[in-house]
Design a protein around this motif. Sequence first.
Motif, PDB file in Angstrom:
ATOM      1  N   VAL A   1      22.254  44.987  42.469  1.00 45.42           N
ATOM      2  CA  VAL A   1      21.809  43.726  41.989  1.00 45.42           C
ATOM      3  C   VAL A   1      20.418  44.244  41.111  1.00 45.42           C
ATOM      4  O   VAL A   1      20.333  43.723  39.770  1.00 45.42           O
ATOM      5  CB  VAL A   1      21.203  42.451  42.994  1.00 45.42           C
ATOM      6  CG1 VAL A   1      20.292  41.553  42.243  1.00 45.42           C
ATOM      7  CG2 VAL A   1      22.380  41.985  43.553  1.00 45.42           C
ATOM      8  N   MET A   2      19.739  44.975  41.494  1.00 43.44           N
ATOM      9  CA  MET A   2      18.587  45.724  40.972  1.00 43.44           C
ATOM     10  C   MET A   2      18.997  46.338  39.723  1.00 43.44           C
ATOM     11  O   MET A   2      18.228  46.183  38.655  1.00 43.44           O
ATOM     12  CB  MET A   2      17.971  46.653  41.943  1.00 43.44           C
ATOM     13  CG  MET A   2      17.296  45.670  43.125  1.00 43.44           C
ATOM     14  SD  MET A   2      16.497  46.854  44.500  1.00 43.44           S
ATOM     15  CE  MET A   2      14.697  46.976  43.806  1.00 43.44           C
ATOM     16  N   TYR A   3      19.898  47.286  39.844  1.00 47.32           N
ATOM     17  CA  TYR A   3      20.291  47.766  38.577  1.00 47.32           C
ATOM     18  C   TYR A   3      21.032  46.941  37.517  1.00 47.32           C
ATOM     19  O   TYR A   3      20.368  46.938  36.113  1.00 47.32           O
ATOM     20  CB  TYR A   3      21.712  48.996  39.012  1.00 47.32           C
ATOM     21  CG  TYR A   3      20.795  50.415  39.295  1.00 47.32           C
ATOM     22  CD1 TYR A   3      20.257  51.058  38.443  1.00 47.32           C
ATOM     23  CD2 TYR A   3      21.200  50.627  40.617  1.00 47.32           C
ATOM     24  CE1 TYR A   3      19.813  52.309  38.586  1.00 47.32           C
ATOM     25  CE2 TYR A   3      20.659  52.114  40.933  1.00 47.32           C
ATOM     26  CZ  TYR A   3      19.961  52.742  39.969  1.00 47.32           C
ATOM     27  OH  TYR A   3      19.439  53.984  40.251  1.00 47.32           O
ATOM     28  N   GLU A   4      21.577  45.948  38.126  1.00 50.45           N
ATOM     29  CA  GLU A   4      22.156  44.855  36.910  1.00 50.45           C
ATOM     30  C   GLU A   4      21.234  44.080  36.332  1.00 50.45           C
ATOM     31  O   GLU A   4      21.217  43.837  35.067  1.00 50.45           O
ATOM     32  CB  GLU A   4      23.168  43.936  37.732  1.00 50.45           C
ATOM     33  CG  GLU A   4      24.006  43.045  36.593  1.00 50.45           C
ATOM     34  CD  GLU A   4      24.970  42.380  37.364  1.00 50.45           C
ATOM     35  OE1 GLU A   4      25.971  41.908  36.515  1.00 50.45           O
ATOM     36  OE2 GLU A   4      25.113  42.207  38.565  1.00 50.45           O
TER      37      GLU A   4
ATOM     38  N   LYS B   1      24.303  48.958  33.965  1.00 50.60           N
ATOM     39  CA  LYS B   1      25.454  48.184  34.443  1.00 50.60           C
ATOM     40  C   LYS B   1      26.358  49.098  35.550  1.00 50.60           C
ATOM     41  O   LYS B   1      27.051  48.602  36.093  1.00 50.60           O
ATOM     42  CB  LYS B   1      26.269  47.450  33.194  1.00 50.60           C
ATOM     43  CG  LYS B   1      25.093  46.542  32.152  1.00 50.60           C
ATOM     44  CD  LYS B   1      24.829  45.242  33.121  1.00 50.60           C
ATOM     45  CE  LYS B   1      24.094  44.381  32.388  1.00 50.60           C
ATOM     46  NZ  LYS B   1      23.596  43.189  32.994  1.00 50.60           N
ATOM     47  N   VAL B   2      26.338  50.383  34.739  1.00 52.54           N
ATOM     48  CA  VAL B   2      27.392  51.228  35.416  1.00 52.54           C
ATOM     49  C   VAL B   2      26.860  51.582  36.892  1.00 52.54           C
ATOM     50  O   VAL B   2      27.859  51.744  37.750  1.00 52.54           O
ATOM     51  CB  VAL B   2      27.588  52.622  34.632  1.00 52.54           C
ATOM     52  CG1 VAL B   2      28.482  53.555  35.285  1.00 52.54           C
ATOM     53  CG2 VAL B   2      28.045  52.271  33.342  1.00 52.54           C
ATOM     54  N   GLU B   3      25.711  51.576  37.002  1.00 51.65           N
ATOM     55  CA  GLU B   3      25.316  52.117  38.377  1.00 51.65           C
ATOM     56  C   GLU B   3      25.274  50.775  39.268  1.00 51.65           C
ATOM     57  O   GLU B   3      25.869  50.840  40.449  1.00 51.65           O
ATOM     58  CB  GLU B   3      23.873  52.644  38.328  1.00 51.65           C
ATOM     59  CG  GLU B   3      23.455  54.019  37.998  1.00 51.65           C
ATOM     60  CD  GLU B   3      24.134  54.858  38.952  1.00 51.65           C
ATOM     61  OE1 GLU B   3      23.470  54.748  40.155  1.00 51.65           O
ATOM     62  OE2 GLU B   3      25.012  55.635  38.884  1.00 51.65           O
TER      63      GLU B   3
ATOM     64  N   LEU C   1      27.724  48.536  38.920  1.00 53.52           N
ATOM     65  CA  LEU C   1      29.105  48.488  39.499  1.00 53.52           C
ATOM     66  C   LEU C   1      29.398  49.498  40.529  1.00 53.52           C
ATOM     67  O   LEU C   1      30.202  49.212  41.546  1.00 53.52           O
ATOM     68  CB  LEU C   1      29.979  48.560  38.304  1.00 53.52           C
ATOM     69  CG  LEU C   1      31.666  48.381  38.589  1.00 53.52           C
ATOM     70  CD1 LEU C   1      31.721  46.743  38.648  1.00 53.52           C
ATOM     71  CD2 LEU C   1      32.338  48.859  37.202  1.00 53.52           C
ATOM     72  N   LYS C   2      28.942  50.661  40.308  1.00 53.52           N
ATOM     73  CA  LYS C   2      29.079  51.621  41.368  1.00 53.52           C
ATOM     74  C   LYS C   2      28.690  51.351  42.918  1.00 53.52           C
ATOM     75  O   LYS C   2      29.320  51.307  43.894  1.00 53.52           O
ATOM     76  CB  LYS C   2      28.263  52.849  41.014  1.00 53.52           C
ATOM     77  CG  LYS C   2      28.783  53.969  41.921  1.00 53.52           C
ATOM     78  CD  LYS C   2      28.018  55.608  41.457  1.00 53.52           C
ATOM     79  CE  LYS C   2      26.560  55.403  42.150  1.00 53.52           C
ATOM     80  NZ  LYS C   2      25.671  56.502  41.913  1.00 53.52           N
ATOM     81  N   TRP C   3      27.443  50.845  42.811  1.00 52.74           N
ATOM     82  CA  TRP C   3      26.834  50.190  44.224  1.00 52.74           C
ATOM     83  C   TRP C   3      27.388  49.117  44.870  1.00 52.74           C
ATOM     84  O   TRP C   3      27.897  48.795  45.862  1.00 52.74           O
ATOM     85  CB  TRP C   3      25.443  50.175  44.213  1.00 52.74           C
ATOM     86  CG  TRP C   3      24.802  51.404  43.930  1.00 52.74           C
ATOM     87  CD1 TRP C   3      24.239  51.877  42.923  1.00 52.74           C
ATOM     88  CD2 TRP C   3      24.599  52.511  45.057  1.00 52.74           C
ATOM     89  NE1 TRP C   3      23.747  53.271  43.023  1.00 52.74           N
ATOM     90  CE2 TRP C   3      23.742  53.516  44.334  1.00 52.74           C
ATOM     91  CE3 TRP C   3      24.828  52.318  46.039  1.00 52.74           C
ATOM     92  CZ2 TRP C   3      23.490  54.651  45.308  1.00 52.74           C
ATOM     93  CZ3 TRP C   3      24.581  53.576  47.123  1.00 52.74           C
ATOM     94  CH2 TRP C   3      23.709  54.717  46.573  1.00 52.74           C
ATOM     95  N   TYR C   4      27.995  47.917  43.788  1.00 56.72           N
ATOM     96  CA  TYR C   4      28.760  46.843  44.222  1.00 56.72           C
ATOM     97  C   TYR C   4      30.018  47.229  44.949  1.00 56.72           C
ATOM     98  O   TYR C   4      30.509  46.848  45.957  1.00 56.72           O
ATOM     99  CB  TYR C   4      28.992  46.065  43.116  1.00 56.72           C
ATOM    100  CG  TYR C   4      27.888  45.158  42.311  1.00 56.72           C
ATOM    101  CD1 TYR C   4      26.961  44.603  43.380  1.00 56.72           C
ATOM    102  CD2 TYR C   4      27.740  45.026  41.219  1.00 56.72           C
ATOM    103  CE1 TYR C   4      25.950  43.911  42.917  1.00 56.72           C
ATOM    104  CE2 TYR C   4      26.821  44.251  40.616  1.00 56.72           C
ATOM    105  CZ  TYR C   4      25.782  43.641  41.603  1.00 56.72           C
ATOM    106  OH  TYR C   4      24.762  42.931  40.810  1.00 56.72           O
ATOM    107  N   LYS C   5      30.537  48.166  44.459  1.00 56.90           N
ATOM    108  CA  LYS C   5      31.969  48.746  44.740  1.00 56.90           C
ATOM    109  C   LYS C   5      31.977  49.504  46.353  1.00 56.90           C
ATOM    110  O   LYS C   5      32.687  48.975  46.988  1.00 56.90           O
ATOM    111  CB  LYS C   5      32.644  49.674  43.936  1.00 56.90           C
ATOM    112  CG  LYS C   5      33.954  50.181  44.263  1.00 56.90           C
ATOM    113  CD  LYS C   5      34.518  50.992  43.169  1.00 56.90           C
ATOM    114  CE  LYS C   5      36.119  51.373  43.475  1.00 56.90           C
ATOM    115  NZ  LYS C   5      36.885  52.266  42.743  1.00 56.90           N
ATOM    116  N   LYS C   6      30.600  50.214  46.271  1.00 56.56           N
ATOM    117  CA  LYS C   6      30.353  50.907  47.555  1.00 56.56           C
ATOM    118  C   LYS C   6      30.313  49.941  48.663  1.00 56.56           C
ATOM    119  O   LYS C   6      30.988  50.070  49.881  1.00 56.56           O
ATOM    120  CB  LYS C   6      29.428  51.649  47.345  1.00 56.56           C
ATOM    121  CG  LYS C   6      29.542  52.983  46.993  1.00 56.56           C
ATOM    122  CD  LYS C   6      27.998  53.712  46.863  1.00 56.56           C
ATOM    123  CE  LYS C   6      28.407  55.163  45.876  1.00 56.56           C
ATOM    124  NZ  LYS C   6      29.074  56.345  46.683  1.00 56.56           N
TER     125      LYS C   6
END
Length: 369
Positions: free
Chosen positions: A72-75, A84-86, A88-93
Amino acid sequence: MIVQKPKKLMFHLRLVIALSTGLLFSACSAESANEIGQYSTKSVHKNEGKDFKSVYATANQGDPQAQFQLGVMYEDGESVSEDKVEALKWYKKAAEQGLADAQNKMGVKYFYSEDVERNYGKAIKWFRKAADQGHPEAQFHLGEYYTNIEGSPIDYNQAIKWYRKSAEQGFYPAEFNLAALYYKGIDTEPNYSEAFKWYKKVADKGHAPAQFQVAIMYYDGLGVEQDYGKAFELFQTLEHEGYPSAQHNLGVMYEKGEGVEQDYKIAAQWYQKAADQGYSLSQNDLGSLYYSGRGVKEDYDKAFDLYTKAAAQGEALAQFNLGEMYYYGDSVSQDYNKAYEWYIKAATQGNQMAQERINKLKNEGKITR
Protein backbone atom coordinates in the motif's frame (compact mmCIF):
# COMPACT_ATOMS: atom_id res chain seq x y z
CA MET A 1 -63.08 19.24 -44.32
CA ILE A 2 -60.65 19.54 -41.42
CA VAL A 3 -61.18 16.96 -38.72
CA GLN A 4 -61.94 18.72 -35.47
CA LYS A 5 -60.00 17.54 -32.48
CA PRO A 6 -62.02 16.43 -29.47
CA LYS A 7 -60.96 17.89 -26.12
CA LYS A 8 -58.68 15.23 -24.69
CA LEU A 9 -55.54 14.71 -22.66
CA MET A 10 -52.23 14.10 -24.31
CA PHE A 11 -50.53 10.93 -23.19
CA HIS A 12 -48.24 10.95 -20.19
CA LEU A 13 -48.29 9.94 -16.50
CA ARG A 14 -45.60 7.30 -16.37
CA LEU A 15 -43.91 6.73 -13.06
CA VAL A 16 -40.17 6.25 -13.30
CA ILE A 17 -39.33 2.78 -11.98
CA ALA A 18 -35.52 2.81 -12.07
CA LEU A 19 -33.09 5.51 -11.02
CA SER A 20 -30.13 4.31 -12.99
CA THR A 21 -29.54 2.80 -16.41
CA GLY A 22 -29.20 -0.65 -14.93
CA LEU A 23 -30.27 -2.31 -11.76
CA LEU A 24 -27.01 -4.02 -10.97
CA PHE A 25 -24.34 -2.17 -9.01
CA SER A 26 -21.20 -2.53 -11.08
CA ALA A 27 -17.72 -2.00 -9.76
CA CYS A 28 -16.42 -1.24 -13.23
CA SER A 29 -16.55 2.53 -12.81
CA ALA A 30 -13.80 4.34 -10.95
CA GLU A 31 -16.30 5.82 -8.49
CA SER A 32 -17.82 2.43 -7.69
CA ALA A 33 -14.41 0.82 -7.36
CA ASN A 34 -13.42 3.49 -4.85
CA GLU A 35 -16.57 2.88 -2.81
CA ILE A 36 -16.01 -0.87 -2.79
CA GLY A 37 -12.35 -0.43 -1.93
CA GLN A 38 -13.29 1.14 1.39
CA TYR A 39 -13.49 -2.33 2.92
CA SER A 40 -9.87 -3.12 2.10
CA THR A 41 -8.78 0.35 3.15
CA LYS A 42 -10.09 -0.27 6.66
CA SER A 43 -7.95 -3.39 6.92
CA VAL A 44 -4.90 -1.58 5.60
CA HIS A 45 -4.99 0.92 8.44
CA LYS A 46 -4.14 -1.76 10.98
CA ASN A 47 -0.51 -0.68 10.53
CA GLU A 48 -1.32 3.03 10.31
CA GLY A 49 1.22 5.25 12.02
CA LYS A 50 4.20 2.94 11.49
CA ASP A 51 7.09 4.44 9.54
CA PHE A 52 8.36 2.96 6.32
CA LYS A 53 11.56 1.50 7.79
CA SER A 54 9.78 -0.43 10.50
CA VAL A 55 7.15 -1.76 8.09
CA TYR A 56 9.87 -2.71 5.60
CA ALA A 57 11.85 -4.53 8.26
CA THR A 58 8.82 -6.47 9.48
CA ALA A 59 7.83 -7.32 5.90
CA ASN A 60 11.29 -8.69 5.19
CA GLN A 61 10.88 -10.96 8.21
CA GLY A 62 7.93 -12.52 6.39
CA ASP A 63 5.00 -10.85 8.16
CA PRO A 64 2.12 -10.91 5.62
CA GLN A 65 0.25 -7.94 7.11
CA ALA A 66 3.42 -5.84 6.95
CA GLN A 67 4.02 -7.02 3.39
CA PHE A 68 0.53 -5.93 2.45
CA GLN A 69 0.97 -2.58 4.18
CA LEU A 70 4.29 -2.10 2.41
CA GLY A 71 2.51 -2.71 -0.90
CA VAL A 72 0.00 0.00 0.00
CA MET A 73 2.81 2.41 0.88
CA TYR A 74 4.54 1.81 -2.44
CA GLU A 75 1.30 2.08 -4.37
CA ASP A 76 0.22 5.32 -2.68
CA GLY A 77 3.68 6.87 -2.39
CA GLU A 78 3.31 6.98 1.39
CA SER A 79 6.65 7.70 3.09
CA VAL A 80 8.40 6.34 -0.01
CA SER A 81 8.50 7.12 -3.73
CA GLU A 82 5.55 5.63 -5.59
CA ASP A 83 6.48 2.34 -7.21
CA LYS A 84 3.70 0.20 -8.68
CA VAL A 85 6.02 -2.69 -9.48
CA GLU A 86 7.25 -2.91 -5.88
CA ALA A 87 3.68 -2.59 -4.65
CA LEU A 88 2.58 -5.56 -6.75
CA LYS A 89 5.57 -7.61 -5.57
CA TRP A 90 4.71 -7.13 -1.90
CA TYR A 91 0.98 -7.69 -2.44
CA LYS A 92 1.81 -11.00 -4.10
CA LYS A 93 4.14 -12.05 -1.25
CA ALA A 94 1.36 -11.39 1.27
CA ALA A 95 -1.25 -13.10 -0.92
CA GLU A 96 0.89 -16.21 -1.29
CA GLN A 97 0.99 -16.44 2.51
CA GLY A 98 -2.80 -16.50 2.58
CA LEU A 99 -3.64 -12.95 3.64
CA ALA A 100 -7.20 -12.42 2.40
CA ASP A 101 -6.82 -8.66 1.92
CA ALA A 102 -3.78 -9.22 -0.28
CA GLN A 103 -5.47 -12.01 -2.24
CA ASN A 104 -8.41 -9.72 -2.90
CA LYS A 105 -6.03 -6.95 -3.91
CA MET A 106 -4.33 -9.23 -6.43
CA GLY A 107 -7.74 -10.14 -7.78
CA VAL A 108 -8.62 -6.47 -8.15
CA LYS A 109 -5.34 -5.81 -9.98
CA TYR A 110 -6.06 -8.47 -12.59
CA PHE A 111 -9.80 -7.73 -12.71
CA TYR A 112 -9.39 -4.05 -13.53
CA SER A 113 -6.03 -4.24 -15.28
CA GLU A 114 -4.38 -2.09 -12.61
CA ASP A 115 -0.64 -2.08 -13.32
CA VAL A 116 -0.91 -5.53 -14.92
CA GLU A 117 -2.55 -6.94 -18.04
CA ARG A 118 -6.18 -7.87 -17.42
CA ASN A 119 -6.56 -11.56 -16.74
CA TYR A 120 -9.92 -12.74 -15.44
CA GLY A 121 -8.61 -16.24 -14.83
CA LYS A 122 -5.96 -15.00 -12.41
CA ALA A 123 -8.39 -12.51 -10.89
CA ILE A 124 -10.94 -15.22 -10.12
CA LYS A 125 -8.24 -17.49 -8.69
CA TRP A 126 -7.26 -14.81 -6.16
CA PHE A 127 -10.84 -13.78 -5.45
CA ARG A 128 -11.76 -17.38 -4.67
CA LYS A 129 -8.89 -17.73 -2.23
CA ALA A 130 -9.97 -14.57 -0.41
CA ALA A 131 -13.69 -15.39 -0.67
CA ASP A 132 -13.16 -18.81 0.86
CA GLN A 133 -11.76 -16.96 3.89
CA GLY A 134 -14.92 -14.88 4.08
CA HIS A 135 -13.65 -11.69 2.46
CA PRO A 136 -16.87 -9.81 1.48
CA GLU A 137 -15.36 -7.72 -1.30
CA ALA A 138 -13.88 -10.79 -2.99
CA GLN A 139 -17.23 -12.55 -2.64
CA PHE A 140 -18.90 -9.55 -4.26
CA HIS A 141 -16.48 -9.63 -7.19
CA LEU A 142 -17.20 -13.31 -7.76
CA GLY A 143 -20.90 -12.50 -7.88
CA GLU A 144 -20.20 -9.72 -10.32
CA TYR A 145 -18.08 -12.00 -12.49
CA TYR A 146 -21.03 -14.33 -12.99
CA THR A 147 -23.42 -11.53 -13.99
CA ASN A 148 -21.72 -8.41 -15.29
CA ILE A 149 -18.43 -9.11 -17.01
CA GLU A 150 -18.31 -9.44 -20.78
CA GLY A 151 -17.12 -12.86 -21.79
CA SER A 152 -17.69 -14.39 -18.36
CA PRO A 153 -19.94 -17.44 -17.90
CA ILE A 154 -23.40 -16.23 -16.89
CA ASP A 155 -24.49 -18.25 -13.86
CA TYR A 156 -27.12 -16.54 -11.72
CA ASN A 157 -27.15 -19.31 -9.12
CA GLN A 158 -23.43 -18.76 -8.52
CA ALA A 159 -23.98 -15.00 -8.53
CA ILE A 160 -26.71 -15.22 -5.89
CA LYS A 161 -24.55 -17.57 -3.81
CA TRP A 162 -21.59 -15.18 -3.69
CA TYR A 163 -23.63 -11.99 -3.41
CA ARG A 164 -25.52 -13.49 -0.48
CA LYS A 165 -22.31 -14.49 1.33
CA SER A 166 -21.05 -10.94 0.93
CA ALA A 167 -24.39 -9.33 1.70
CA GLU A 168 -24.77 -11.27 4.92
CA GLN A 169 -21.63 -9.48 6.10
CA GLY A 170 -23.25 -6.11 5.37
CA PHE A 171 -21.33 -5.32 2.17
CA TYR A 172 -23.80 -2.94 0.56
CA PRO A 173 -22.88 -3.36 -3.15
CA ALA A 174 -23.60 -7.07 -2.73
CA GLU A 175 -26.83 -6.32 -0.87
CA PHE A 176 -27.93 -4.08 -3.73
CA ASN A 177 -27.08 -6.57 -6.47
CA LEU A 178 -28.71 -9.43 -4.61
CA ALA A 179 -31.87 -7.33 -4.33
CA ALA A 180 -31.69 -6.53 -8.04
CA LEU A 181 -31.47 -10.19 -9.00
CA TYR A 182 -34.47 -11.05 -6.83
CA TYR A 183 -36.39 -8.06 -8.22
CA LYS A 184 -35.73 -8.91 -11.86
CA GLY A 185 -36.25 -12.63 -11.32
CA ILE A 186 -33.49 -13.59 -13.73
CA ASP A 187 -33.82 -17.32 -14.53
CA THR A 188 -36.59 -17.53 -11.89
CA GLU A 189 -39.81 -15.81 -10.93
CA PRO A 190 -39.24 -12.46 -9.17
CA ASN A 191 -39.02 -12.69 -5.40
CA TYR A 192 -40.21 -9.27 -4.34
CA SER A 193 -40.17 -9.91 -0.61
CA GLU A 194 -36.47 -10.84 -0.74
CA ALA A 195 -35.77 -7.93 -3.08
CA PHE A 196 -37.46 -5.49 -0.73
CA LYS A 197 -35.58 -6.87 2.29
CA TRP A 198 -32.19 -6.34 0.70
CA TYR A 199 -33.01 -3.01 -0.97
CA LYS A 200 -34.24 -1.76 2.40
CA LYS A 201 -30.96 -2.71 4.10
CA VAL A 202 -29.01 -0.66 1.56
CA ALA A 203 -31.52 2.19 1.59
CA ASP A 204 -31.17 2.49 5.35
CA LYS A 205 -27.47 3.15 4.75
CA GLY A 206 -28.36 6.20 2.65
CA HIS A 207 -27.77 4.66 -0.79
CA ALA A 208 -29.88 6.69 -3.23
CA PRO A 209 -30.57 4.04 -5.93
CA ALA A 210 -31.73 1.63 -3.22
CA GLN A 211 -33.92 4.30 -1.65
CA PHE A 212 -35.49 4.85 -5.05
CA GLN A 213 -36.20 1.14 -5.52
CA VAL A 214 -37.72 0.92 -2.03
CA ALA A 215 -39.95 3.88 -2.88
CA ILE A 216 -41.11 2.16 -6.07
CA MET A 217 -41.87 -1.04 -4.18
CA TYR A 218 -43.91 0.87 -1.62
CA TYR A 219 -45.71 2.62 -4.49
CA ASP A 220 -46.53 -0.62 -6.32
CA GLY A 221 -46.96 -2.82 -3.24
CA LEU A 222 -44.29 -5.24 -4.39
CA GLY A 223 -42.88 -7.36 -1.56
CA VAL A 224 -44.44 -4.99 0.97
CA GLU A 225 -47.87 -3.53 1.69
CA GLN A 226 -48.62 -0.66 -0.67
CA ASP A 227 -47.94 2.64 1.04
CA TYR A 228 -48.08 5.84 -1.03
CA GLY A 229 -47.10 7.88 2.00
CA LYS A 230 -43.78 6.08 2.48
CA ALA A 231 -43.11 6.19 -1.26
CA PHE A 232 -43.76 9.93 -1.25
CA GLU A 233 -41.41 10.49 1.71
CA LEU A 234 -38.58 8.63 0.01
CA PHE A 235 -39.08 10.51 -3.26
CA GLN A 236 -38.92 13.74 -1.25
CA THR A 237 -35.65 12.64 0.36
CA LEU A 238 -34.15 11.99 -3.05
CA GLU A 239 -35.55 15.23 -4.45
CA HIS A 240 -33.62 17.18 -1.85
CA GLU A 241 -30.49 15.67 -3.40
CA GLY A 242 -31.57 16.88 -6.83
CA TYR A 243 -32.67 13.62 -8.46
CA PRO A 244 -34.90 14.53 -11.42
CA SER A 245 -36.48 11.06 -11.45
CA ALA A 246 -37.72 11.61 -7.90
CA GLN A 247 -38.98 15.08 -8.82
CA HIS A 248 -40.85 13.56 -11.73
CA ASN A 249 -42.46 10.91 -9.57
CA LEU A 250 -43.57 13.53 -7.06
CA GLY A 251 -45.23 15.29 -9.97
CA VAL A 252 -47.02 12.09 -10.96
CA MET A 253 -48.26 11.54 -7.41
CA TYR A 254 -49.62 15.09 -7.15
CA GLU A 255 -51.24 14.82 -10.56
CA LYS A 256 -52.91 11.52 -9.72
CA GLY A 257 -53.60 12.35 -6.05
CA GLU A 258 -51.71 9.35 -4.73
CA GLY A 259 -50.64 9.75 -1.11
CA VAL A 260 -51.34 13.49 -1.35
CA GLU A 261 -54.28 15.66 -2.31
CA GLN A 262 -54.51 15.98 -6.07
CA ASP A 263 -52.98 19.28 -7.14
CA TYR A 264 -52.15 19.94 -10.79
CA LYS A 265 -50.37 23.19 -9.99
CA ILE A 266 -47.91 21.50 -7.63
CA ALA A 267 -47.53 18.64 -10.10
CA ALA A 268 -46.53 21.16 -12.76
CA GLN A 269 -43.95 22.66 -10.39
CA TRP A 270 -42.32 19.28 -9.81
CA TYR A 271 -42.33 18.46 -13.52
CA GLN A 272 -40.76 21.85 -14.18
CA LYS A 273 -37.89 21.15 -11.76
CA ALA A 274 -37.07 17.90 -13.48
CA ALA A 275 -37.67 19.31 -16.98
CA ASP A 276 -35.19 22.11 -16.22
CA GLN A 277 -32.60 19.37 -15.75
CA GLY A 278 -33.42 17.98 -19.18
CA TYR A 279 -35.51 15.08 -17.89
CA SER A 280 -37.48 13.90 -20.91
CA LEU A 281 -40.44 12.27 -19.11
CA SER A 282 -41.09 15.46 -17.18
CA GLN A 283 -40.75 17.55 -20.31
CA ASN A 284 -43.43 15.39 -21.89
CA ASP A 285 -45.75 15.43 -18.89
CA LEU A 286 -45.37 19.16 -18.33
CA GLY A 287 -46.16 19.59 -22.01
CA SER A 288 -49.36 17.63 -21.50
CA LEU A 289 -50.39 19.90 -18.63
CA TYR A 290 -49.85 22.95 -20.84
CA TYR A 291 -51.77 21.23 -23.61
CA SER A 292 -54.77 20.53 -21.40
CA GLY A 293 -54.51 23.67 -19.21
CA ARG A 294 -54.38 21.77 -15.94
CA GLY A 295 -52.37 23.50 -13.20
CA VAL A 296 -51.04 25.97 -15.76
CA LYS A 297 -52.58 28.21 -18.37
CA GLU A 298 -53.35 26.32 -21.58
CA ASP A 299 -50.53 27.01 -24.01
CA TYR A 300 -50.09 24.85 -27.12
CA ASP A 301 -46.84 26.62 -28.04
CA LYS A 302 -45.22 25.66 -24.71
CA ALA A 303 -46.60 22.15 -25.03
CA PHE A 304 -45.10 21.84 -28.51
CA ASP A 305 -41.73 23.15 -27.31
CA LEU A 306 -41.61 20.71 -24.39
CA TYR A 307 -42.67 17.77 -26.53
CA THR A 308 -39.96 18.68 -29.03
CA LYS A 309 -37.27 18.69 -26.32
CA ALA A 310 -38.41 15.32 -24.99
CA ALA A 311 -38.79 13.80 -28.45
CA ALA A 312 -35.25 14.84 -29.34
CA GLN A 313 -34.10 12.62 -26.47
CA GLY A 314 -36.02 9.68 -27.89
CA GLU A 315 -39.05 9.85 -25.59
CA ALA A 316 -41.70 7.84 -27.45
CA LEU A 317 -44.70 9.46 -25.75
CA ALA A 318 -43.44 12.90 -26.73
CA GLN A 319 -42.91 11.72 -30.30
CA PHE A 320 -46.48 10.47 -30.38
CA ASN A 321 -47.76 13.74 -28.90
CA LEU A 322 -45.90 15.77 -31.53
CA GLY A 323 -47.58 13.59 -34.12
CA GLU A 324 -50.93 14.45 -32.54
CA MET A 325 -50.23 18.17 -32.69
CA TYR A 326 -49.36 17.97 -36.37
CA TYR A 327 -52.36 15.71 -36.97
CA TYR A 328 -54.79 18.21 -35.45
CA GLY A 329 -52.90 21.39 -36.32
CA ASP A 330 -52.29 22.55 -32.74
CA SER A 331 -49.70 25.35 -32.53
CA VAL A 332 -48.51 24.31 -36.01
CA SER A 333 -50.09 24.01 -39.41
CA GLN A 334 -51.91 20.73 -39.86
CA ASP A 335 -49.50 18.39 -41.61
CA TYR A 336 -50.29 14.70 -41.95
CA ASN A 337 -46.87 13.91 -43.38
CA LYS A 338 -45.05 15.36 -40.38
CA ALA A 339 -47.54 13.69 -38.08
CA TYR A 340 -46.75 10.42 -39.82
CA GLU A 341 -43.00 10.95 -39.36
CA TRP A 342 -43.41 11.38 -35.61
CA TYR A 343 -45.80 8.46 -35.34
CA ILE A 344 -43.23 6.28 -37.10
CA LYS A 345 -40.55 7.27 -34.57
CA ALA A 346 -42.86 6.42 -31.67
CA ALA A 347 -44.16 3.21 -33.23
CA THR A 348 -40.61 2.00 -33.81
CA GLN A 349 -40.23 2.08 -30.02
CA GLY A 350 -43.35 0.00 -29.57
CA ASN A 351 -45.94 2.74 -29.04
CA GLN A 352 -49.20 1.07 -30.05
CA MET A 353 -51.19 4.32 -30.20
CA ALA A 354 -48.76 5.61 -32.82
CA GLN A 355 -49.17 2.44 -34.87
CA GLU A 356 -52.94 2.85 -34.78
CA ARG A 357 -52.58 6.43 -36.03
CA ILE A 358 -50.33 5.26 -38.87
CA ASN A 359 -52.94 2.71 -39.91
CA LYS A 360 -55.67 5.36 -39.71
CA LEU A 361 -53.72 7.80 -41.89
CA LYS A 362 -53.15 5.12 -44.50
CA ASN A 363 -56.72 3.82 -44.43
CA GLU A 364 -58.13 7.34 -44.84
CA GLY A 365 -55.75 8.05 -47.72
CA LYS A 366 -54.18 11.04 -45.98
CA ILE A 367 -50.72 9.77 -46.80
CA THR A 368 -49.56 7.61 -49.68
CA ARG A 369 -46.41 6.07 -48.20
